[in-house]
Design a protein around this motif. Structure first.
Motif, mmCIF file in Angstrom:
data_model
loop_
_atom_site.group_PDB
_atom_site.id
_atom_site.type_symbol
_atom_site.label_atom_id
_atom_site.label_comp_id
_atom_site.label_asym_id
_atom_site.label_seq_id
_atom_site.Cartn_x
_atom_site.Cartn_y
_atom_site.Cartn_z
ATOM 1 N N THR A 140 0.850 -1.146 -0.011
ATOM 2 C CA THR A 140 0.086 -0.110 0.039
ATOM 3 C C THR A 140 0.815 1.200 -0.003
ATOM 4 N N PHE A 141 1.988 1.344 0.900
ATOM 5 C CA PHE A 141 2.856 2.406 0.974
ATOM 6 C C PHE A 141 4.088 2.437 0.216
ATOM 7 N N ASN A 142 4.317 1.390 -0.683
ATOM 8 C CA ASN A 142 5.328 1.271 -1.627
ATOM 9 C C ASN A 142 6.681 1.098 -0.822
ATOM 10 N N TRP A 143 6.621 0.344 0.225
ATOM 11 C CA TRP A 143 7.532 0.163 1.069
ATOM 12 C C TRP A 143 8.459 -0.679 0.648
ATOM 13 N N PRO A 144 9.880 -0.450 0.799
ATOM 14 C CA PRO A 144 10.998 -1.378 0.160
ATOM 15 C C PRO A 144 11.374 -2.646 1.112
ATOM 16 N N GLY A 145 10.297 -3.322 1.535
ATOM 17 C CA GLY A 145 10.760 -4.373 2.689
ATOM 18 C C GLY A 145 10.394 -5.760 1.772
ATOM 19 N N LEU A 146 10.394 -6.763 2.716
ATOM 20 C CA LEU A 146 10.551 -8.187 2.313
ATOM 21 C C LEU A 146 9.207 -8.387 1.620
ATOM 22 N N GLY A 147 8.044 -7.978 2.149
ATOM 23 C CA GLY A 147 6.738 -7.916 1.496
ATOM 24 C C GLY A 147 6.652 -7.735 0.397
ATOM 25 N N THR A 148 7.363 -6.522 -0.071
ATOM 26 C CA THR A 148 6.942 -5.971 -1.371
ATOM 27 C C THR A 148 7.862 -7.005 -2.497
ATOM 28 N N GLU A 149 8.950 -7.349 -1.895
ATOM 29 C CA GLU A 149 9.879 -8.246 -2.862
ATOM 30 C C GLU A 149 9.259 -9.489 -2.836
ATOM 31 N N LEU A 150 8.443 -10.050 -1.936
ATOM 32 C CA LEU A 150 7.630 -11.245 -1.824
ATOM 33 C C LEU A 150 6.760 -11.036 -2.967
ATOM 34 N N ILE A 151 5.756 -9.968 -2.968
ATOM 35 C CA ILE A 151 4.870 -9.903 -4.023
ATOM 36 C C ILE A 151 5.315 -9.592 -5.645
ATOM 37 N N ASP A 152 6.663 -9.001 -5.497
ATOM 38 C CA ASP A 152 7.127 -9.004 -6.979
ATOM 39 C C ASP A 152 7.659 -10.342 -7.249
ATOM 40 N N TYR A 153 8.107 -11.166 -6.531
ATOM 41 C CA TYR A 153 8.546 -12.551 -7.092
ATOM 42 C C TYR A 153 7.387 -13.146 -7.206
ATOM 43 N N LEU A 154 6.263 -13.053 -6.635
ATOM 44 C CA LEU A 154 5.089 -14.143 -6.754
ATOM 45 C C LEU A 154 4.422 -13.625 -8.252
ATOM 46 N N ASN A 155 4.460 -12.232 -8.453
ATOM 47 C CA ASN A 155 3.914 -11.765 -9.648
ATOM 48 C C ASN A 155 4.973 -12.280 -11.052
ATOM 49 N N ALA A 156 6.081 -12.601 -10.689
ATOM 50 C CA ALA A 156 7.103 -13.001 -11.663
ATOM 51 C C ALA A 156 7.134 -14.369 -11.805
ATOM 52 N N ARG A 157 6.303 -15.180 -10.584
ATOM 53 C CA ARG A 157 6.354 -16.803 -10.688
ATOM 54 C C ARG A 157 7.621 -17.078 -10.557
ATOM 55 N N ASP A 158 8.382 -16.480 -9.609
ATOM 56 C CA ASP A 158 9.703 -16.996 -9.468
ATOM 57 C C ASP A 158 9.550 -17.712 -8.107
ATOM 58 N N TYR A 159 9.443 -19.082 -8.218
ATOM 59 C CA TYR A 159 9.220 -19.861 -7.119
ATOM 60 C C TYR A 159 10.418 -20.066 -5.966
ATOM 61 N N ALA A 160 11.654 -20.025 -6.832
ATOM 62 C CA ALA A 160 12.623 -20.382 -5.806
ATOM 63 C C ALA A 160 12.775 -19.078 -4.780
ATOM 64 N N ALA A 161 12.614 -17.844 -5.338
ATOM 65 C CA ALA A 161 12.708 -16.773 -4.316
ATOM 66 C C ALA A 161 11.608 -16.857 -3.368
ATOM 67 N N VAL A 162 10.492 -17.020 -4.025
ATOM 68 C CA VAL A 162 9.211 -17.150 -2.922
ATOM 69 C C VAL A 162 9.565 -18.365 -1.981
ATOM 70 N N GLN A 163 10.241 -19.340 -2.333
ATOM 71 C CA GLN A 163 10.221 -20.412 -1.578
ATOM 72 C C GLN A 163 11.333 -20.221 -0.188
ATOM 73 N N GLY A 164 12.272 -19.315 -0.730
ATOM 74 C CA GLY A 164 13.416 -18.820 0.201
ATOM 75 C C GLY A 164 12.681 -17.722 1.387
ATOM 76 N N LEU A 165 11.868 -16.927 0.844
ATOM 77 C CA LEU A 165 11.357 -15.842 1.731
ATOM 78 C C LEU A 165 10.515 -16.390 2.648
ATOM 79 N N VAL A 166 9.463 -17.438 2.170
ATOM 80 C CA VAL A 166 8.400 -17.753 2.769
ATOM 81 C C VAL A 166 9.040 -18.798 3.886
ATOM 82 N N THR A 167 10.269 -19.501 3.439
ATOM 83 C CA THR A 167 10.961 -20.211 4.564
ATOM 84 C C THR A 167 11.584 -19.598 5.675
#
Length: 342
Positions: free
Chosen positions: A289-316
């Protein structure tokens, strides 16, 4: 949480031993959830930009051409060595993503907890002291609304209110471009780096940018604290020691402050730990919502890119934080709660 007879060190040792199967279970769930996702991770992330031979080479380098149980064992081994993998889309190690963006999420969650405690505990105390009064009803409704309202809706409404006021108060990002350019990263926690640089204007700028996102996320949490403090205060006020204090003629405000309120706060410590998962999930939406440069923003970006490897690492990483915090809260609760025996 009552514990059978024993010593405190033994109880702490048991909790630490149980940490191992808890982490194993969490890692297994993360691995299976990411593997049942449809499609091939490499093709989803970089498909259409590389030749089929290059895609096969990347699948082989990631071990995706091996049996599932081999991938599972390799995943557990990598996590044991603090290797959370590498993003497919931009080739960044997940550890570097956590290092570069984790500071923003950390200061956001700490600020949100501070807002939640400052707002939630006094309101919960007031509601408990004035049970069934008009103030009690209003505070309870406030707690329900703040907890139930979608956090991104609350954030957007607050942004509109602040922006329409025309005060120039920052409504997005973690700092102004000038601050980002002048403050050199040392700890990758921008607020701390600004303090270490001795730049007062940068510290003020970063703090002002924190107010709105932290307040928004704090509203989500304060509803829990309001209800918890109110309920525990009402239960504590029925205790024999409270009645004894009243019988000795101690003024009511001292009875509440010294006897009831302090004991009512003990369960709050437990809930603070349990709210870590809620805070992290709320941080993902707040950061978007606030364009905050945190891990949540990175997680959504990688989800949109369907980058499962990055998503798996961040979710872990998120899952490990929740598990470790739950164990730490259990131990802290055993140390401070006299009702817990070991």
């Amino acid at each position: 949480m009552a514990v059978a007879g024993g010593s405190l060190p033994r109880y702490i040792g048991q909790r630490l031993v149980l940490l191992v199967p808890m982490i194993w279970l969490v890692l297994t769930l993360v691995f299976l959830m990411l593997r049942v996702a449809p499609g091939d991770p490499v093709s989803a992330a970089v498909g259409g930009r590389l030749s089929e031979d290059e895609l096969d080479r990347r699948r082989a380098s990631l071990g995706l051409d091996r049996p599932l149980w081999v991938q599972y064992l390799e995943y557990l081994g990598q996590v044991a060595h603090l290797n959370l993998g590498k993003a497919l889309s931009d080739n960044r190690p997940v550890i570097d993503i956590i290092r570069d963006n984790g500071g923003a999420t950390l200061t956001l969650t700490i600020g949100a907890f501070l807002f939640a405690l400052v707002i939630g505990i006094p309101l919960g105390l007031m509601a408990g002291r004035r049970r069934d009064s008009f103030a009690d009803i209003v505070i309870r409704l406030f707690g329900i609304v703040t907890y139930a309202a979608p956090i991104f809706v609350v954030g957007l409404v607050l942004v509109l209110i602040v922006a329409s006021a025309g005060t120039g108060w920052p409504t997005y990002d973690i700092a102004s471009p000038v601050t980002k350019f002048t403050v050199q990263p040392k700890t990758h926690i921008l607020l701390l780096d600004a303090v270490l640089s001795g730049n007062g204007a940068a510290v003020t700028d970063v703090l002002k940018h924190h107010v709105l996102p932290c307040f928004t996320l704090g509203l989500l949490l304060c509803g829990v604290f309001i209800r918890l403090v109110r309920v525990n205060l009402l239960q504590t006020l029925k205790g024999d020691y409270v009645e004894a204090a009243r019988a000795r003629g101690i003024p009511e405000r001292y009875v509440i402050r010294r006897h009831a309120f302090r004991n009512a706060l003990v369960p709050v410590v437990t809930v603070i730990g349990l709210q870590v998962a809620l805070t992290l999930s709320g941080a993902v939406l707040t950061e978007s919502t606030f364009n905050w440069p945190g891990l949540g923003t990175e997680l959504i970006d990688y989800l949109n890119a369907r980058d499962y490897a990055a998503v798996q690492g961040l979710v872990t990483f998120f899952a490990l934080i929740v598990v470790v915090m739950s164990v730490l809260v259990d131990i802290l609760n055993a140390l401070i709660d006299p009702r817990v025996s070991y």
